[in-house]
Design an enzyme around this catalytic site. Structure first.
Site, short mmCIF file in Angstrom:
data_model
loop_
_atom_site.label_atom_id
_atom_site.label_comp_id
_atom_site.label_asym_id
_atom_site.label_seq_id
_atom_site.Cartn_x
_atom_site.Cartn_y
_atom_site.Cartn_z
CD GLU A 9 9.74 13.24 10.99
OE1 GLU A 9 8.61 12.75 11.18
OE2 GLU A 9 10.70 12.59 10.56
N GLY B 253 6.82 5.65 8.04
CA GLY B 253 5.96 6.83 8.04
C GLY B 253 6.06 7.55 9.37
CB SER B 254 3.96 10.17 10.87
OG SER B 254 2.72 9.51 10.89
CD GLU C 107 12.62 4.56 8.64
OE1 GLU C 107 12.45 5.54 9.40
OE2 GLU C 107 12.77 4.65 7.42
CE LYS D 267 -1.89 3.04 1.92
NZ LYS D 267 -1.79 4.47 1.50
CB CYS E 105 12.69 9.25 8.22
SG CYS E 105 13.64 8.09 7.26
P1 NDP Z 1 1.75 9.00 7.44
O1 NDP Z 1 2.57 8.32 8.45
O2 NDP Z 1 0.32 9.20 7.75
O3 NDP Z 1 1.82 8.21 6.05
C1 NDP Z 1 2.71 7.15 5.77
C2 NDP Z 1 1.94 5.98 5.14
O4 NDP Z 1 0.98 5.47 6.06
C3 NDP Z 1 1.16 6.37 3.89
O5 NDP Z 1 1.15 5.30 2.97
C4 NDP Z 1 -0.22 6.57 4.45
O6 NDP Z 1 -1.20 6.47 3.45
C5 NDP Z 1 -0.31 5.44 5.45
N1 NDP Z 1 -1.33 5.59 6.47
C6 NDP Z 1 -1.86 6.74 6.97
N2 NDP Z 1 -2.80 6.45 7.89
C7 NDP Z 1 -2.85 5.10 7.99
C8 NDP Z 1 -3.62 4.20 8.77
N3 NDP Z 1 -4.54 4.60 9.63
N4 NDP Z 1 -3.41 2.88 8.60
C9 NDP Z 1 -2.49 2.43 7.74
N5 NDP Z 1 -1.76 3.22 6.95
C10 NDP Z 1 -1.92 4.55 7.09
O7 NDP Z 1 2.45 10.38 7.08
P2 NDP Z 1 1.80 11.69 6.42
O8 NDP Z 1 1.76 11.48 4.96
O9 NDP Z 1 0.51 12.04 7.08
O10 NDP Z 1 2.89 12.80 6.77
C11 NDP Z 1 2.81 13.53 7.98
C12 NDP Z 1 4.14 13.62 8.66
O11 NDP Z 1 4.63 12.32 8.92
C13 NDP Z 1 5.26 14.27 7.85
O12 NDP Z 1 5.22 15.65 7.93
C14 NDP Z 1 6.47 13.69 8.50
O13 NDP Z 1 6.79 14.41 9.66
C15 NDP Z 1 6.05 12.29 8.88
N6 NDP Z 1 6.50 11.29 7.90
C16 NDP Z 1 7.60 10.60 8.19
C17 NDP Z 1 8.09 9.69 7.28
C18 NDP Z 1 9.32 8.92 7.56
O14 NDP Z 1 9.95 8.42 6.63
N7 NDP Z 1 9.69 8.76 8.81
C19 NDP Z 1 7.48 9.49 5.97
C20 NDP Z 1 6.28 10.25 5.78
C21 NDP Z 1 5.83 11.12 6.72
P3 NDP Z 1 -1.74 7.79 2.68
O15 NDP Z 1 -0.57 8.69 2.44
O16 NDP Z 1 -2.26 7.20 1.44
O17 NDP Z 1 -2.75 8.38 3.58
#
Ligand code: NDP
Length: 499
Positions: free
Chosen positions: A402, A246-247, A268, A193, A302
């Site tokens: 962050e 992700g976050s 991560e 996903k 990240c």
């Molecule tokens: P998210 O953590 O929400 O997104 C990362 C992934 O998780 C995306 O594929 C997202 O899908 C998915 N996701 C979101 N909600 C859910 C859920 N409830 N269940 C399962 N999967 C989910 O990050 P954001 O895009 O909202 O970014 C916000 C902040 O997060 C950034 O400003 C940054 O600070 C941090 N971030 C950190 C990352 C890292 O590498 N450490 C990477 C990205 C973000 P979708 O995008 O389709 O909603």
């Protein structure tokens, strides 16, 4: 400054036209079961590139069923054959590097050179690295001392089953690779996903995997929103493990949602990495490292070195160099030849980062440069000029949260103990940097830092053989290296009685 009047190259048109059928289950591409679609924008212009399928629980359910059906024969495929498929995919990625890099640049905004050498180059290398593992993944024969009679024990490293891979928008192809390659090498099947903002390279990756000969159902792709497709995946009882980047906030949601089915997790998550410069460092090199540390991928990394901690004696010289270099960075569309920094990924991300810029100002930090959007031809894109704050205190939001944008917070320190203590005074622990010419200090500080990766006199270096992941709220488990591979296996001890 580069003009943004760049349209998607014609050669990408067929893929953009296929994108509404971006759900690939059991080798068949389709739209979402409920018919929903999501617009994908070019962040450099705000224009719609195409639409992708908005998958929901119904699609995830079918994808997990396909992955479960493919699992028995995939796990039984010979290690040599499995490794060959991963290797063939790495070759196809290299053969299609230009197309993949353009997709990444259009979808995410990053400059082509970054897409080509970092995203696509490292992705191909990672598939190649894991291609070598199926033939080396072995168990042990532990030396036992049985209480009764004679036995011997051997262990087997067995795959987990269906793995859910959820990846973000900052390095879409690379993060998908970091999950898929070790999971598949270890004999698991996968449902991927991607972020709904940047799904195009994942779509192409799954197509290339089919071309390489991966059997239908081994890799399935469900595009869609995190709160729909993502949520359905983390709750699905047929999924044995979630590997997520992700976050930290979403990571916490995943821990909660997966508790019922006791899924294994690799997380991560976010970071607020300290990049520490001692006065005995090569300051020109440290300046380069600090710039790459924060401005690569528009700061949406990240492990970005977003807290630059500089010894008071080196502060003015270093900040002078950084300011000069930051002001010279050329913003523009990632497909333009002379672009050095592109736009942020979305309007939402830009607003989020701008709020941090405001908070830095409000809380009394000094804005050295940047902090504003360019006007003129770039004003439709989600650009922010490279931004540097000095006079930053540890308690300011720009020093502790962050930001995920091109915003550098510069802090000063007076001695080594203070630098390490303050570097560690964060909930995060993903990465850190140390710049010094004193070898003893380099190792002392590297050992004292609470971070999953420490770079000494370099920054942002990655290799598929070196594990990557976080301490504390930056997550658990590791991507890359043997450690990631083992995280996609479970150990079985087989006892054989010899009496
Ligand atoms: P998210 O953590 O929400 O997104 C990362 C992934 O998780 C995306 O594929 C997202 O899908 C998915 N996701 C979101 N909600 C859910 C859920 N409830 N269940 C399962 N999967 C989910 O990050 P954001 O895009 O909202 O970014 C916000 C902040 O997060 C950034 O400003 C940054 O600070 C941090 N971030 C950190 C990352 C890292 O590498 N450490 C990477 C990205 C973000 P979708 O995008 O389709 O909603």
């Amino acid at each position: 400054m580069t003009t943004p009047q760049i349209r998607p190259p014609e050669e990408l048109r067929p893929l953009l036209d296929r994108a509404p059928r971006s759900i690939i289950i059991g080798g068949r591409a389709a739209g979402a079961a409920e018919g929903g679609e999501i617009e994908t924008l070019d962040p450099a212009t705000g224009e719609v590139l195409t639409r992708i399928a908005a998958g929901t629980a119904a699609d995830v359910d079918r994808a997990v069923a396909a992955a479960s059906a493919a699992f028995p024969s995939w796990r039984e495929l010979s290690p040599d054959a499995r490794g060959r498929l991963l290797s063939d995919l790495s070759v196809l990625i290299e053969e299609n590097a230009g197309e993949l890099a353009m997709l990444e640049t259009l979808d995410n905004g990053k400059p082509m050179t970054e897409s080509l050498y970092l995203d696509v180059g490292l992705a191909a290398q990672s598939w190649r690295y894991y291609a070598g593992w199926p033939t080396k993944l072995s168990g042990q024969t532990p030396p036992i001392s049985p209480m009764v009679g004679q036995s011997f024990v051997y262990t087997r490293r067995e795959p987990l089953g269906v793995v859910g891979a959820i990846v973000p928008w900052n390095f879409p192809l690379l993060m998908a690779t970091w999950k898929l390659a070790p999971a598949l090498a270890a004999g698991n099947t996968v449902v991927l996903k991607p972020s709904e903002m940047t799904s195009l390279s994942a779509l192409r990756l799954v197509e290339l995997a089919a071309e390489a000969g991966f059997p239908p159902g081994v890799i399935n792709l469900v595009t869609g929103y995190g709160h729909q497709a993502g949520q359905a995946l983390i709750e699905h009882p047929g999924v044995a493990k979630i590997s997520f980047t992700g976050s930290t906030a979403t990571g916490r949601r995943i821990v909660t949602a997966s508790a019922g089915s006791l899924k294994k997790l690799t997380l991560e998550l976010g970071g607020k990495s300290a990049n520490i410069v001692f006065p005995d460092a090569d300051l020109a090199l440290a300046a380069q490292g600090a710039l790459t540390g924060i401005f690569l991928n528009q700061g949406q990394v990240c492990c970005a070195g977003s807290r630059l901690m500089v010894h008071r004696d080196a502060h003015d010289d270093l900040v002078g160099e950084l300011e000069k270099a930051a002001r010279e960075i050329r913003l523009g569309h990632g497909l333009a030849d002379d672009t050095e920094m592109g736009p942020l990924v979305s309007a939402t991300q830009l607003e989020r980062v701008m709020r941090y810029v405001e908070s830095g100002r409000d809380q009394g930090a000094t804005l050295v440069c940047g902090g504003e959007r360019p006007d003129g031809p770039l004003s439709d894109g989600y650009y922010l000029r490279p931004t540097i704050f000095t006079d930053v205190r540890d308690d300011m939001a720009i020093a502790s949260e962050e930001i995920f944008g091109p915003v550098l917070s510069v802090l000063t320190f007076d001695d080594e103990e203070e630098a390490v203590r303050r570097a560690n005074s964060t909930e995060y622990g993903l990465a850190a940097g140390v710049w010094t010419s004193d070898i003893k200090r380099a190792h002392r500080v590297a050992h004292g830092l609470q971070a999953g990766t420490v770079w000494v006199n370099t920054y942002n270096m990655l290799d598929p053989a070196a594990p990557f992941g976080g301490y504390k709220a930056s997550g658990y488990g590791r991507d890359l290296g043997e450690e990631s591979l083992l995280g996609f296996t479970q150990t079985k001890s087989v006892w054989v009685g010899l009496d």
